[in-house]
Design a protein around this motif. Structure first.
Motif, PDB file in Angstrom:
ATOM      1  N   THR A 108       4.638  80.806  40.019  1.00 45.64           N
ATOM      2  CA  THR A 108       4.379  81.075  38.616  1.00 45.64           C
ATOM      3  C   THR A 108       3.974  79.771  37.949  1.00 45.64           C
ATOM      4  O   THR A 108       4.565  78.731  38.195  1.00 45.64           O
ATOM      5  CB  THR A 108       5.650  81.614  37.935  1.00 45.64           C
ATOM      6  OG1 THR A 108       6.081  82.774  38.634  1.00 45.64           O
ATOM      7  CG2 THR A 108       5.384  81.958  36.494  1.00 45.64           C
ATOM      8  N   THR A 109       2.974  79.838  37.106  1.00 47.15           N
ATOM      9  CA  THR A 109       2.582  78.656  36.347  1.00 47.15           C
ATOM     10  C   THR A 109       2.700  78.964  34.863  1.00 47.15           C
ATOM     11  O   THR A 109       2.501  80.089  34.440  1.00 47.15           O
ATOM     12  CB  THR A 109       1.141  78.223  36.666  1.00 47.15           C
ATOM     13  OG1 THR A 109       0.260  79.311  36.380  1.00 47.15           O
ATOM     14  CG2 THR A 109       0.997  77.827  38.125  1.00 47.15           C
ATOM     15  N   ILE A 110       3.044  77.926  34.125  1.00 49.08           N
ATOM     16  CA  ILE A 110       3.114  78.058  32.677  1.00 49.08           C
ATOM     17  C   ILE A 110       2.406  76.853  32.073  1.00 49.08           C
ATOM     18  O   ILE A 110       2.302  75.800  32.713  1.00 49.08           O
ATOM     19  CB  ILE A 110       4.572  78.162  32.171  1.00 49.08           C
ATOM     20  CG1 ILE A 110       5.375  76.904  32.500  1.00 49.08           C
ATOM     21  CG2 ILE A 110       5.255  79.400  32.701  1.00 49.08           C
ATOM     22  CD1 ILE A 110       6.739  76.866  31.858  1.00 49.08           C
ATOM     23  N   PRO A 111       1.936  76.978  30.857  1.00 48.24           N
ATOM     24  CA  PRO A 111       1.283  75.839  30.200  1.00 48.24           C
ATOM     25  C   PRO A 111       2.257  74.674  30.004  1.00 48.24           C
ATOM     26  O   PRO A 111       3.474  74.864  29.883  1.00 48.24           O
ATOM     27  CB  PRO A 111       0.852  76.399  28.843  1.00 48.24           C
ATOM     28  CG  PRO A 111       0.907  77.879  28.981  1.00 48.24           C
ATOM     29  CD  PRO A 111       1.902  78.188  30.045  1.00 48.24           C
ATOM     30  N   GLU A 164       4.596  74.858  26.985  1.00 47.75           N
ATOM     31  CA  GLU A 164       5.695  75.814  27.150  1.00 47.75           C
ATOM     32  C   GLU A 164       6.785  75.224  28.046  1.00 47.75           C
ATOM     33  O   GLU A 164       7.979  75.395  27.798  1.00 47.75           O
ATOM     34  CB  GLU A 164       5.169  77.122  27.746  1.00 47.75           C
ATOM     35  CG  GLU A 164       6.197  78.230  27.790  1.00 47.75           C
ATOM     36  CD  GLU A 164       5.633  79.536  28.325  1.00 47.75           C
ATOM     37  OE1 GLU A 164       6.423  80.316  28.895  1.00 47.75           O
ATOM     38  OE2 GLU A 164       4.418  79.776  28.190  1.00 47.75           O
ATOM     39  N   PHE A 165       6.358  74.496  29.091  1.00 52.42           N
ATOM     40  CA  PHE A 165       7.313  73.847  29.985  1.00 52.42           C
ATOM     41  C   PHE A 165       8.112  72.791  29.217  1.00 52.42           C
ATOM     42  O   PHE A 165       9.336  72.710  29.357  1.00 52.42           O
ATOM     43  CB  PHE A 165       6.590  73.215  31.173  1.00 52.42           C
ATOM     44  CG  PHE A 165       7.499  72.556  32.156  1.00 52.42           C
ATOM     45  CD1 PHE A 165       8.335  73.312  32.963  1.00 52.42           C
ATOM     46  CD2 PHE A 165       7.528  71.181  32.277  1.00 52.42           C
ATOM     47  CE1 PHE A 165       9.188  72.715  33.878  1.00 52.42           C
ATOM     48  CE2 PHE A 165       8.373  70.568  33.187  1.00 52.42           C
ATOM     49  CZ  PHE A 165       9.202  71.328  33.983  1.00 52.42           C
ATOM     50  N   LYS A 189      15.384  80.447  32.629  1.00 52.07           N
ATOM     51  CA  LYS A 189      13.929  80.484  32.861  1.00 52.07           C
ATOM     52  C   LYS A 189      13.485  79.335  33.748  1.00 52.07           C
ATOM     53  O   LYS A 189      12.626  79.506  34.617  1.00 52.07           O
ATOM     54  CB  LYS A 189      13.171  80.465  31.536  1.00 52.07           C
ATOM     55  CG  LYS A 189      13.216  81.776  30.810  1.00 52.07           C
ATOM     56  CD  LYS A 189      12.391  81.715  29.535  1.00 52.07           C
ATOM     57  CE  LYS A 189      12.458  83.029  28.787  1.00 52.07           C
ATOM     58  NZ  LYS A 189      11.681  82.998  27.539  1.00 52.07           N
ATOM     59  N   LEU A 213      11.775  79.709  37.322  1.00 52.78           N
ATOM     60  CA  LEU A 213      10.467  79.103  37.533  1.00 52.78           C
ATOM     61  C   LEU A 213      10.405  78.342  38.859  1.00 52.78           C
ATOM     62  O   LEU A 213       9.402  78.368  39.558  1.00 52.78           O
ATOM     63  CB  LEU A 213      10.141  78.165  36.364  1.00 52.78           C
ATOM     64  CG  LEU A 213       8.770  77.533  36.333  1.00 52.78           C
ATOM     65  CD1 LEU A 213       7.696  78.603  36.184  1.00 52.78           C
ATOM     66  CD2 LEU A 213       8.680  76.555  35.180  1.00 52.78           C
TER      67      LEU A 213
END
Length: 72
Positions: free
Chosen positions: A8-11, A14-15, A32, A36
């Motif tokens: 999973t990748t997040i911006p 957001e991280f 979370k 992740l």
């Protein structure tokens, strides 16, 4: 057959927000973060000479200590 990349990748922003919230002891953010990195933690636990559950717990604990005390 190619392995499917299930990570999973997040911006980045957001991280960063998750890290700041986790440092403020926000349990939702902590969960979370663990979710992740769950696949990576499980994969790395195979290289530790402990039972799988203990290795996962050890890595997770060290990761959370790094997040809480690190200067991220």
């Amino acid at each position: 057959m190619e392995k499917k990349d299930a990570q999973t990748t997040i911006p980045d922003n957001e991280f960063a927000e998750l890290i700041l919230a986790a440092k403020a002891h926000d349990s939702t953010a902590i969960i979370k973060l663990i979710e992740l990195f769950e696949d990576d933690i499980k994969r790395l636990s195979k290289f530790i000479y402990l039972p799988d559950e203990e290795a996962v717990a050890e890595i997770t604990t060290e990761f959370l200590e790094f997040v809480m005390q690190g200067e991220l």
